[in-house]
Design an enzyme around this catalytic site. Structure first.
Site, PDB file in Angstrom:
ATOM      1  N   HIS A   1      30.148 -11.383  21.847  1.00 42.66           N
ATOM      2  CA  HIS A   1      28.875 -10.635  21.317  1.00 42.66           C
ATOM      3  C   HIS A   1      27.859 -10.833  22.041  1.00 42.66           C
ATOM      4  O   HIS A   1      27.607 -11.782  22.160  1.00 42.66           O
ATOM      5  CB  HIS A   1      29.743 -10.901  19.417  1.00 42.66           C
ATOM      6  CG  HIS A   1      30.226 -11.084  19.265  1.00 42.66           C
ATOM      7  ND1 HIS A   1      31.101 -10.032  18.660  1.00 42.66           N
ATOM      8  CD2 HIS A   1      31.466 -11.482  18.833  1.00 42.66           C
ATOM      9  CE1 HIS A   1      32.609  -9.863  18.572  1.00 42.66           C
ATOM     10  NE2 HIS A   1      32.405 -11.514  18.516  1.00 42.66           N
TER      11      HIS A   1
ATOM     12  N   CYS B   1      35.476  -8.011  21.765  1.00 42.66           N
ATOM     13  CA  CYS B   1      36.085  -9.405  20.763  1.00 42.66           C
ATOM     14  C   CYS B   1      37.216  -8.820  20.811  1.00 42.66           C
ATOM     15  O   CYS B   1      38.836  -8.305  21.817  1.00 42.66           O
ATOM     16  CB  CYS B   1      34.674  -9.441  19.900  1.00 42.66           C
ATOM     17  SG  CYS B   1      36.151 -11.310  18.649  1.00 42.66           S
TER      18      CYS B   1
END
Length: 530
Positions: free
Chosen positions: A467, A348
């Site tokens: 994630h 991310c």
């Protein structure tokens, strides 16, 4: 299920509230444990936290964002998490500003003073409507407070502690952490700072994280009950090696762990801890693997020469990239990558940092800079925009993916599941002199498939928006074996089953609560029996 459901499906659920003498005293874990106990005993149970401040968030099945603790607690209940379980989420972006997320969607970025003066006066309706929906659907709702109910400067506009307990007419159990020391002062001091009507709501104490001989503590417990007139409903022991996802980065102070490894692990993984680190639980499965050491490092001199460097998520990519440079991490990372076979992985915000450029022209994330040069390991450009992407995805590892995978299933058939939470969009730039590949082919709920992530060359540098990538057992096992192969170590055919491990942990903490809390009295507070 130990007992059949005793209550009907209609009406309003009984409510129990856990508050703490401070942050990180164990409220979230005890809430999850009680949720599991009530579920095991046949009661449909749901968690609730009206307002949560956390950077480690959870994406619901319908693509909304809530606090990770409430997602974890819903899993302990065996139910699907919804935004009603955490209608207001506060995600700090800097020292004085936060993104305010209401029912899973960003409302706006606000300063602390603006949030308090402009939003909180209208928040009660949002909170109580969400709680009302839960109470109409479940038999028991376990509510979790935040921080301490005795924060005098915040009490007049409180929506998460004693005011909420009053609105819901909920009995309160006050939790204190004896491992910190001063447990009796914490409990008595908290009570002294409450108003008389608030003290009446406190129906019991729970002392958490006790180590030692309980008989030596008993005189203090007797004094506490005599002094306050409130019963101690249990003393919970310290639970070692607990593997439940945390949401507060304060736990990272004690979270360097060698997993199941010996003193000299096979694989050394360094996770760079930045000031706004988010979703650090991405590396939890690695911490549970045999022979793997996971270290969270805040200073460049702590980096050493690991086998893997992970740049995790962050709520302020440009700001935390500046922190990395100020602390000397850019030079330290370059030294590691130029002097061995180490891998550099970004997730991310860390993935965004690995690119060439970052741009935030409208101040969506950063109030410190509108543009920044990335670390330059991947030919990527990220632009931050107002729309936030929160979605669960699944797919497979691409056959041409450069990430080193050994053993197990053929690479192209490795399944991948994860979730995305980010404001930026990232595009691949021209790279005539670089060999660059996407990592995954992902399918979203609407049926759209697309490539995701980026790896370069031999796979020593790669990044993804997903994630939870290491929560995929087959991918994680193959990736770790790829590292072992490079180091000339024997591969292992065993790996941790993440979902099974989590279920075992829920059952373990529930068993601890049953053994050490007076559950009959807690059920009595709810007007229920088993």
């Amino acid at each position: 299920m130990r007992h059949a459901l005793q209550e009907g499906s209609g009406g309003s659920a009984a409510v129990l509230m856990l508050q703490g003498t401070a942050s990180d005293v164990g409220k979230s874990v005890i809430t999850a444990a009680l949720c599991r106990v009530f579920m095991q005993d046949g009661f449909r149970t749901a968690p609730f936290k009206s307002q949560n401040m956390a950077l480690n968030s959870y994406v619901t099945e319908d693509g909304k964002e809530i606090g990770r603790a409430q997602g974890m607690q819903a899993e302990a209940c065996g139910i699907v998490a919804t935004t009603d379980m955490n209608p207001i989420l506060i995600k700090p972006t800097g020292d004085m500003h936060s993104q305010i997320v209401v029912h899973g969607r960003p409302l706006s970025n606000m300063s602390a003073s603006d949030y308090r003066s402009k939003y909180l006066p209208t928040a009660k309706e949002t909170v109580m409507e969400a709680l009302g929906r839960l109470r109409s659907q479940y038999d028991i709702v376990v509510m979790e407070g935040a921080g301490s109910p005795a924060e005098i400067n915040l009490k007049d506009r409180d929506i998460v502690n004693m005011n909420l307990a009053g609105w819901a007419d909920a009995p309160v159990l006050l939790v204190a952490d004896i491992d910190r020391g001063g447990v009796f002062a914490f409990l008595v001091g908290t009570l002294e700072l409450l108003e008389p009507h608030e003290r009446k709501r406190v129906k019991g104490f729970i002392i958490n994280k006790f180590r030692g001989d309980l008989s030596l503590l008993q005189p203090g417990l007797d004094w506490l009950e005599e002094r306050t007139g409130i019963p101690v409903l249990g003393v919970l022991p310290y639970i070692p090696d607990m593997r439940l996802e945390a949401e507060d980065s304060v736990v990272l102070e004690s979270r360097t762990r060698a997993g199941l490894a010996s003193i000299a692990p096979d694989i050394d993984i360094a996770v760079i801890r930045s000031p706004r680190i988010s979703n650090f639980t991405d590396v939890d499965p690695l911490m549970a693997e045999a022979g793997v050491s996971v270290r969270f490092v805040s200073r460049a001199e702590e980096l050493g020469m690991p086998d893997v460097i992970i740049l995790p998520g962050t709520k302020n990519t440009i700001g935390d990239l500046g922190f990395l440079r100020e602390q000397g991490f850019e030079t330290a990372i370059a030294h590691v990558m130029c002097n061995g076979e180490a891998q550099l992985v970004g997730i991310c915000g860390g993935y965004q940092m690995l690119g060439r450029t970052l741009s935030d022209p409208n101040g969506v994330e950063s109030t410190e800079a509108a543009e920044a040069e990335g670390l330059g390991y991947l030919p990527l450009a990220t632009v931050f925009a107002g729309d936030k992407r929160t979605v669960r995805v699944s797919g497979t590892l691409l056959a041409e993916c450069p990430v080193r995978i050994e053993a197990g299933s053929p690479e192209a058939s490795l399944p991948i599941e994860g979730y995305e939470i980010h404001m930026g969009t990232t595009q691949t730039l021209d790279h005539p002199d670089e060999q660059v590949f996407p990592l995954f082919e992902i399918q979203e709920a609407n049926g759209v498939s697309k490539p995701e992530g980026c790896g370069a060359g031999s796979g020593r540098v790669w990044g993804t928006y997903l994630h939870g990538v290491f929560h995929n057992d087959a991918f994680r096992s193959g990736w770790l074996n790829g590292i072992r192969a490079v180091k000339g170590l024997a591969q292992t055919g065993t790996t941790v089953a993440v979902k099974e491990l989590k279920e075992q942990e829920f059952d373990r903490i529930a068993a601890t609560v049953r053994a050490h809390l007076r559950m009959d009295e807690i059920y009595g507070l709810l007007g229920k029996s088993i």
